[in-house]
Design a protein around this motif. Structure first.
Motif, mmCIF file in Angstrom:
data_model
loop_
_atom_site.group_PDB
_atom_site.id
_atom_site.type_symbol
_atom_site.label_atom_id
_atom_site.label_comp_id
_atom_site.label_asym_id
_atom_site.label_seq_id
_atom_site.Cartn_x
_atom_site.Cartn_y
_atom_site.Cartn_z
ATOM 1 N N ILE A 103 0.796 -1.222 -0.032
ATOM 2 C CA ILE A 103 -0.049 0.050 -0.066
ATOM 3 C C ILE A 103 0.973 1.374 -0.121
ATOM 4 O O ILE A 103 0.785 2.211 -1.076
ATOM 5 C CB ILE A 103 -0.842 -0.087 1.158
ATOM 6 C CG1 ILE A 103 -2.022 -1.135 0.945
ATOM 7 C CG2 ILE A 103 -1.730 1.308 1.367
ATOM 8 C CD1 ILE A 103 -2.837 -1.259 2.449
ATOM 9 N N LEU A 104 1.701 1.435 1.093
ATOM 10 C CA LEU A 104 2.531 2.548 1.089
ATOM 11 C C LEU A 104 3.577 2.715 -0.165
ATOM 12 O O LEU A 104 3.676 3.820 -0.751
ATOM 13 C CB LEU A 104 3.490 2.537 2.323
ATOM 14 C CG LEU A 104 2.788 2.993 3.512
ATOM 15 C CD1 LEU A 104 3.652 2.986 4.939
ATOM 16 C CD2 LEU A 104 1.992 4.392 3.276
ATOM 17 N N GLN A 107 1.378 3.955 -2.945
ATOM 18 C CA GLN A 107 0.700 5.533 -2.727
ATOM 19 C C GLN A 107 2.098 6.341 -3.115
ATOM 20 O O GLN A 107 2.026 7.587 -3.672
ATOM 21 C CB GLN A 107 0.272 5.623 -1.362
ATOM 22 C CG GLN A 107 -1.118 4.851 -1.381
ATOM 23 C CD GLN A 107 -1.688 5.030 -0.017
ATOM 24 O OE1 GLN A 107 -1.058 5.562 1.095
ATOM 25 N NE2 GLN A 107 -3.006 4.984 -0.068
ATOM 26 N N VAL A 108 3.170 6.178 -2.448
ATOM 27 C CA VAL A 108 4.389 6.896 -2.347
ATOM 28 C C VAL A 108 5.083 6.996 -3.537
ATOM 29 O O VAL A 108 5.601 8.178 -4.014
ATOM 30 C CB VAL A 108 5.120 6.556 -1.183
ATOM 31 C CG1 VAL A 108 6.618 7.470 -1.256
ATOM 32 C CG2 VAL A 108 4.484 6.849 0.203
ATOM 33 N N VAL A 111 1.884 5.815 -7.467
ATOM 34 C CA VAL A 111 0.712 6.674 -7.926
ATOM 35 C C VAL A 111 1.362 8.272 -8.421
ATOM 36 O O VAL A 111 0.727 8.598 -9.659
ATOM 37 C CB VAL A 111 -0.070 7.026 -6.738
ATOM 38 C CG1 VAL A 111 -1.009 8.422 -7.003
ATOM 39 C CG2 VAL A 111 -0.985 5.900 -6.215
ATOM 40 N N LEU A 130 -2.850 -2.802 -4.684
ATOM 41 C CA LEU A 130 -2.208 -2.338 -3.595
ATOM 42 C C LEU A 130 -2.623 -3.266 -2.413
ATOM 43 O O LEU A 130 -3.665 -3.146 -1.910
ATOM 44 C CB LEU A 130 -2.234 -0.963 -3.340
ATOM 45 C CG LEU A 130 -1.783 -0.033 -4.592
ATOM 46 C CD1 LEU A 130 -1.769 1.441 -4.140
ATOM 47 C CD2 LEU A 130 -0.355 -0.305 -4.921
ATOM 48 N N ARG A 225 -0.777 1.933 5.620
ATOM 49 C CA ARG A 225 -1.423 3.282 5.516
ATOM 50 C C ARG A 225 -2.172 3.505 6.839
ATOM 51 O O ARG A 225 -1.789 4.637 7.389
ATOM 52 C CB ARG A 225 -2.304 3.231 4.368
ATOM 53 C CG ARG A 225 -3.042 4.686 4.116
ATOM 54 C CD ARG A 225 -1.932 5.788 3.635
ATOM 55 N NE ARG A 225 -1.565 6.684 5.004
ATOM 56 C CZ ARG A 225 -0.520 7.614 4.601
ATOM 57 N NH1 ARG A 225 0.153 7.794 3.448
ATOM 58 N NH2 ARG A 225 0.072 8.256 5.793
#
Length: 300
Positions: A103-104, A107-108, A111, A130, A225
């Motif tokens: 997930i992180l 996102q970091v 994305v 994710l 997250r």
């Protein structure tokens, strides 16, 4: 019965018959005229009879040639469409590409790249999965994944794109209320926020002395997250890769702790895939390799 090995010859025959000359068919196919003539002779040898009557001015279909042309009309259309489809796919990467990451990580790092990736390859449909768990690339039909740690499966193609490290962080609000730990042993009096089963936190001092502490989780979660958000809300201390929380640290939501100590381990971050890639997946693969700044010069 027409053998599948003769299908390309049949496609050439239809072009010659429809265009009315070897040269016109050769120009459309991008082949020498002699190659087109040779392919027609090969098809005639297979049929066992002439298909075309040749003269210096024009070509005429024989009765056998006319029957072959009529009887394989739909097949020729399929062949022509197939050639067009292949040419189109070779010219422009298109299709779906599924990318898997934690997930992180997604996102970091992923994305922020999607806008530029879409502008470069607008015909590629991206699916971003994710999850904070290891997925089976084959079972989940994943084209490309970002994996942390050593890869036990030797069938995976991998390229190192960075390294994962760890540090300890808490919000200024939490530290104002509970105080700042000065040593790992002080964590026994603090609220520790734990990701999954990672309740053993290792520490290495400046003189190389290592110790591992088992912390008692105040809160445990399997969502990275959520772990960061809980820490930002002032509920405890987390152990996490500093690269994942740059934005939170810059905004003053989290601050580093125990800076005289470091985590003794680091793990490779790899871009991985299984076997052959489609043209679309290869384009995304190369784009990600080029975009990750810590690639250390390894391309593939």
């Amino acid at each position: 019965m027409m053998s599948y090995l003769n299908l390309p010859l049949l496609h050439v025959f239809h072009l010659v018959a429809e265009r009315g000359s070897f040269q016109a068919a050769a120009s459309e196919l991008g082949l020498p005229r002699s190659s087109v003539s040779k392919k027609i002779r090969q098809l005639e040898e297979f049929v066992g009879q002439p298909l075309l009557q040749r003269s210096t001015r024009q070509l005429q279909l024989t009765d056998v040639g006319r029957n072959l042309l009529t009887g394989t009309g739909e097949l020729a259309t399929v062949l022509a469409n197939l050639h067009g489809l292949v040419d189109d796919m070779q010219a422009t990467p298109r299709g779906k590409v599924k990318i898997s990451a934690s997930i992180l990580m997604g996102q970091v790092f992923l994305v922020p790249l999607l806008g530029r990736l879409r502008r470069i390859y607008p015909e590629i449909e991206l699916e971003l999965s994710l999850e904070d768990k290891t997925v089976d690339l084959l079972a989940e039909k994943v084209d490309i994944a970002i994996r942390i740690g050593q890869l036990p499966d030797s069938s995976l193609i991998a390229r190192k794109i960075g390294e994962k490290r760890w540090g300890w962080f808490a919000s200024p609000q939490y530290l104002a209320e509970r105080g700042t730990p000065e040593s790992p042993q002080d964590l026994a009096r603090h609220h520790c926020l734990v990701f999954g089963s990672h309740s053993f936190w290792p520490f290495e001092s400046s003189d190389g002395r290592t110790e591992i502490l088992e912390v008692t989780p105040a809160i445990k979660t399997d969502n990275s997250r959520a772990l960061v958000d809980i820490a930002c809300a002032g509920l405890g201390i987390i152990m996490i890769d500093p690269q994942f929380i740059v934005r939170e640290c810059n905004a003053g939501l989290l601050a580093p702790l125990l800076t005289d100590w470091r985590h003794p381990e680091h793990s490779p971050v790899n871009l991985v895939c299984v076997g052959e890639r489609t043209r679309a997946a290869q384009a995304v693969w190369q784009f990600l390799l080029n975009e990750f700044p810590s690639l250390a010069g390894e391309k593939g």
